[in-house]
Design a protein around this motif. Sequence first.
Motif, PDB file in Angstrom:
ATOM      1  N   ALA A 121      -4.121   3.222   4.660  1.00 30.99           N
ATOM      2  CA  ALA A 121      -5.235   3.165   4.782  1.00 30.99           C
ATOM      3  C   ALA A 121      -5.567   2.386   3.625  1.00 30.99           C
ATOM      4  O   ALA A 121      -5.850   2.725   2.269  1.00 30.99           O
ATOM      5  CB  ALA A 121      -5.688   4.612   4.745  1.00 30.99           C
ATOM      6  N   ALA A 122      -6.967   2.274   3.932  1.00 32.56           N
ATOM      7  CA  ALA A 122      -7.278   1.282   2.689  1.00 32.56           C
ATOM      8  C   ALA A 122      -9.309   1.967   2.205  1.00 32.56           C
ATOM      9  O   ALA A 122     -10.070   2.426   3.332  1.00 32.56           O
ATOM     10  CB  ALA A 122      -7.732   0.010   2.739  1.00 32.56           C
ATOM     11  N   THR A 123      -9.632   2.399   1.712  1.00 28.42           N
ATOM     12  CA  THR A 123     -10.639   2.413   0.756  1.00 28.42           C
ATOM     13  C   THR A 123     -11.923   1.095   1.188  1.00 28.42           C
ATOM     14  O   THR A 123     -11.103  -0.261   1.476  1.00 28.42           O
ATOM     15  CB  THR A 123     -11.254   2.605  -1.017  1.00 28.42           C
ATOM     16  N   GLU A 124     -13.098   1.693   1.024  1.00 29.46           N
ATOM     17  CA  GLU A 124     -14.061   0.531   1.532  1.00 29.46           C
ATOM     18  C   GLU A 124     -14.301  -0.581  -0.038  1.00 29.46           C
ATOM     19  O   GLU A 124     -14.962  -1.362   0.223  1.00 29.46           O
ATOM     20  CB  GLU A 124     -15.436   0.957   1.461  1.00 29.46           C
ATOM     21  N   PHE A 125     -13.924  -0.376  -0.917  1.00 29.09           N
ATOM     22  CA  PHE A 125     -13.371  -1.291  -2.232  1.00 29.09           C
ATOM     23  C   PHE A 125     -12.429  -2.239  -2.385  1.00 29.09           C
ATOM     24  O   PHE A 125     -11.980  -1.984  -3.281  1.00 29.09           O
ATOM     25  CB  PHE A 125     -14.360  -0.459  -3.173  1.00 29.09           C
ATOM     26  N   GLY A 126     -11.537  -2.153  -1.659  1.00 22.18           N
ATOM     27  CA  GLY A 126     -10.126  -2.398  -1.716  1.00 22.18           C
ATOM     28  C   GLY A 126      -9.044  -2.036  -2.032  1.00 22.18           C
ATOM     29  O   GLY A 126      -7.897  -3.019  -2.267  1.00 22.18           O
ATOM     30  N   CYS A 127      -9.426  -0.852  -2.486  1.00 23.05           N
ATOM     31  CA  CYS A 127      -8.037  -0.139  -2.769  1.00 23.05           C
ATOM     32  C   CYS A 127      -7.716   0.554  -1.629  1.00 23.05           C
ATOM     33  O   CYS A 127      -8.011   0.640  -0.318  1.00 23.05           O
ATOM     34  CB  CYS A 127      -7.939   0.928  -3.599  1.00 23.05           C
ATOM     35  N   TYR A 128      -6.297   0.798  -1.730  1.00 22.27           N
ATOM     36  CA  TYR A 128      -5.523   1.247   0.060  1.00 22.27           C
ATOM     37  C   TYR A 128      -4.131   1.657  -0.920  1.00 22.27           C
ATOM     38  O   TYR A 128      -3.475   2.121  -2.224  1.00 22.27           O
ATOM     39  CB  TYR A 128      -4.659   0.010  -0.006  1.00 22.27           C
ATOM     40  N   TYR A 129      -3.715   2.921   0.047  1.00 25.36           N
ATOM     41  CA  TYR A 129      -2.413   3.919   0.112  1.00 25.36           C
ATOM     42  C   TYR A 129      -2.038   3.451   0.654  1.00 25.36           C
ATOM     43  O   TYR A 129      -2.189   3.691   1.689  1.00 25.36           O
ATOM     44  CB  TYR A 129      -3.555   5.392   0.559  1.00 25.36           C
ATOM     45  N   ILE A 130      -0.749   3.689   0.145  1.00 25.41           N
ATOM     46  CA  ILE A 130       0.193   3.060   1.223  1.00 25.41           C
ATOM     47  C   ILE A 130       1.531   4.957   1.216  1.00 25.41           C
ATOM     48  O   ILE A 130       1.744   5.183   0.622  1.00 25.41           O
ATOM     49  CB  ILE A 130       0.978   2.508   1.076  1.00 25.41           C
TER      50      ILE A 130
ATOM     51  N   GLY B 259      11.246   8.580   0.900  1.00 30.24           N
ATOM     52  CA  GLY B 259      10.687   9.441  -0.531  1.00 30.24           C
ATOM     53  C   GLY B 259       9.391  10.523   0.095  1.00 30.24           C
ATOM     54  O   GLY B 259       8.991  12.043  -1.370  1.00 30.24           O
ATOM     55  N   GLY B 260       8.569  10.654   0.482  1.00 32.34           N
ATOM     56  CA  GLY B 260       7.525  11.272   1.273  1.00 32.34           C
ATOM     57  C   GLY B 260       6.342  11.039  -0.040  1.00 32.34           C
ATOM     58  O   GLY B 260       5.348  11.496  -0.529  1.00 32.34           O
ATOM     59  N   LYS B 261       6.104   9.830  -0.515  1.00 25.52           N
ATOM     60  CA  LYS B 261       5.167   9.777  -1.607  1.00 25.52           C
ATOM     61  C   LYS B 261       4.288   8.664  -0.981  1.00 25.52           C
ATOM     62  O   LYS B 261       3.922   8.255   0.155  1.00 25.52           O
ATOM     63  CB  LYS B 261       5.566   8.942  -2.430  1.00 25.52           C
ATOM     64  N   VAL B 262       3.017   8.673  -1.203  1.00 23.48           N
ATOM     65  CA  VAL B 262       1.973   8.315  -1.391  1.00 23.48           C
ATOM     66  C   VAL B 262       1.892   7.124  -2.818  1.00 23.48           C
ATOM     67  O   VAL B 262       1.568   7.304  -4.190  1.00 23.48           O
ATOM     68  CB  VAL B 262       0.871   8.905  -1.252  1.00 23.48           C
ATOM     69  N   PHE B 263       1.793   6.343  -2.074  1.00 24.85           N
ATOM     70  CA  PHE B 263       1.398   4.593  -3.214  1.00 24.85           C
ATOM     71  C   PHE B 263      -0.244   4.270  -2.793  1.00 24.85           C
ATOM     72  O   PHE B 263      -0.266   3.442  -2.281  1.00 24.85           O
ATOM     73  CB  PHE B 263       2.468   3.739  -3.453  1.00 24.85           C
ATOM     74  N   ALA B 264      -0.834   4.038  -4.916  1.00 26.73           N
ATOM     75  CA  ALA B 264      -2.204   3.513  -3.932  1.00 26.73           C
ATOM     76  C   ALA B 264      -1.783   2.428  -5.097  1.00 26.73           C
ATOM     77  O   ALA B 264      -1.644   2.314  -6.035  1.00 26.73           O
ATOM     78  CB  ALA B 264      -3.093   4.843  -4.633  1.00 26.73           C
ATOM     79  N   TYR B 265      -2.208   1.386  -4.521  1.00 27.37           N
ATOM     80  CA  TYR B 265      -2.754   0.006  -5.247  1.00 27.37           C
ATOM     81  C   TYR B 265      -4.513  -0.506  -5.357  1.00 27.37           C
ATOM     82  O   TYR B 265      -4.913   0.312  -4.238  1.00 27.37           O
ATOM     83  CB  TYR B 265      -1.837  -0.907  -5.098  1.00 27.37           C
ATOM     84  N   ASP B 266      -4.927  -0.929  -6.002  1.00 24.28           N
ATOM     85  CA  ASP B 266      -6.171  -1.531  -6.406  1.00 24.28           C
ATOM     86  C   ASP B 266      -6.365  -2.904  -5.786  1.00 24.28           C
ATOM     87  O   ASP B 266      -5.042  -3.763  -5.571  1.00 24.28           O
ATOM     88  CB  ASP B 266      -6.623  -1.516  -7.885  1.00 24.28           C
ATOM     89  N   TYR B 267      -7.489  -3.440  -5.683  1.00 31.05           N
ATOM     90  CA  TYR B 267      -7.894  -4.753  -5.047  1.00 31.05           C
ATOM     91  C   TYR B 267      -6.939  -6.390  -5.456  1.00 31.05           C
ATOM     92  O   TYR B 267      -6.376  -6.932  -4.542  1.00 31.05           O
ATOM     93  CB  TYR B 267      -9.266  -5.114  -5.823  1.00 31.05           C
ATOM     94  N   ASP B 268      -6.345  -5.989  -6.614  1.00 32.81           N
ATOM     95  CA  ASP B 268      -4.924  -6.351  -7.119  1.00 32.81           C
ATOM     96  C   ASP B 268      -3.978  -6.514  -7.128  1.00 32.81           C
ATOM     97  O   ASP B 268      -2.797  -7.569  -7.431  1.00 32.81           O
ATOM     98  CB  ASP B 268      -5.882  -7.161  -8.217  1.00 32.81           C
ATOM     99  N   GLY B 269      -3.491  -5.687  -6.525  1.00 28.88           N
ATOM    100  CA  GLY B 269      -2.366  -4.983  -6.123  1.00 28.88           C
ATOM    101  C   GLY B 269      -1.488  -3.539  -7.863  1.00 28.88           C
ATOM    102  O   GLY B 269      -0.339  -3.885  -7.927  1.00 28.88           O
TER     103      GLY B 269
END
Length: 491
Positions: A299-308, A313-323
């Motif tokens: 799922a992604a935010t409106e400002f380019g960050c995304y949550y995978i 492992g049952g985890k959520v990995f969040a990244y910014d627009y640049d990765g």
Amino acid sequence: MKKKILTAICSGLLGITMMAGSALTASAQVPYDSYSFNYWGEEVLQPHSYLYERMLTSLEFGLSLNFPEDMCIHGDFLYVADTGNSRILKMDLTGEVVQEITCAEGSSDPLKTPQGVFVTEEGHLYVADGGNSRIVEYDEDGEFVRSIGRPVTTLISDSQEYRPVKVVVDPAGRIYATAYGINLGLVEFDKNGVFQGFIGATEVSVDYFTYIWKNYFSTDAQKARMETIIPTEYSNIFVDDEGFIYATISNLSDEDHMKGADAVRRLNPTGTDVLRRLGNNPITGDLAGRQWSSFCDVAATEFGCYYILDDAGGKVFAYDYDGNSLFVFGKKGTKEGNVQKPVAIALSEDEETVYILDSILGGILEFHITDYGRHLMNALRLNDLGDSEGSNAEWLEVLKSNSNNEMAYIGLGKTYLSEGDNKRAMEYFKLGNSRKYYTKAFFYYRKELMESSFGTAMLVLILLIVAVVGVRCTLRFRRWVGEVRCFMAKR
């Protein structure tokens, strides 16, 4: 008087001790760690960005979920593909069911094990009704609109099963779906439901030795026994506000992970991957190798960050627009707040609540953002809007809670870079271990020095040349005068 002061000090210390103790207890109750990855790919613990709040279960639903497979959010409503019960549930954010959809068109045409659900901005509901080999559309009132069946193409044989699994619709009305057993990419339909082709097929990488051996030295029997090399399939898809499609790949091999293969992509309408990978580490989830991550949704935010979402492992990995790695939270387990079989992730419209659908638990886990997480995400949002002053203030708040946050230093560096303070930007990029942006700031700083000191440097150079020429001429003149005097003396 002294006794009163001593009593007040003791009371204050006791209060601080109790607050610290309660904070430690609260932290100890969180059934997972939160961390991010530094420049060297090491896990660095950090304050929690999201904390578990509650789980919406059958008690709230009033209806029991049976191995649900997908979920999306639209406004103040959650839509769940209750696969085992062959229905779609629409519920409010408290878990109360407001609508149940079981049929496509009348009771004689029921849904059959739907695995994907998506809602457009207009409120139209699309369902990947895999058991019936179709995609079904409903209007904002839940009334049947149309059914989109099997693609008409020679690329799929008549004997090959067609089962759409996930579905999304971009702002232009184009419909994209993943289908079981189809590795040609995403199935694309136009807004009228007419099949357009496949886009975004994953690339196949084969080493030269395997290719040469298979094509030039293997016998027919050996070729038949060799594993067929085919592209991988997408596990899930998500469309952002700009119409780009995020697609996750879950079935990567150990070799793929070690090579840093793409586990998530951002596809434009032509199927080209445009995801920025400027971070120091590959976007593959956990990097330690003890257990490779397996991405099942994004799922992604409106400002380019995304949550995978990682179902391994049952985890959520969040990244910014640049990765760059922002934070990681979540864990598999049996404690409250842990997941067992996460299958879908959704973000609230204010992006402060994360919902995770668990297939085995049959519920939706709700995670709320913390003050630390809010400062972090606000800094990225304001930076995207070009509000340097506001972004700086948020980054400084982040550093108050976590002085090891490399993203904060990089964020401050970007702000100073945009303001033209290249020297200060270099300092922060160095603290954030960002070689790319440090090089960029250094380039501009060097250019700035050249431009500002060019006139002075040229003046100094000219004066130096004039001085050297003057000295040489003076020495020559004195030498000539000496020679003349010697000549006259001899006469």
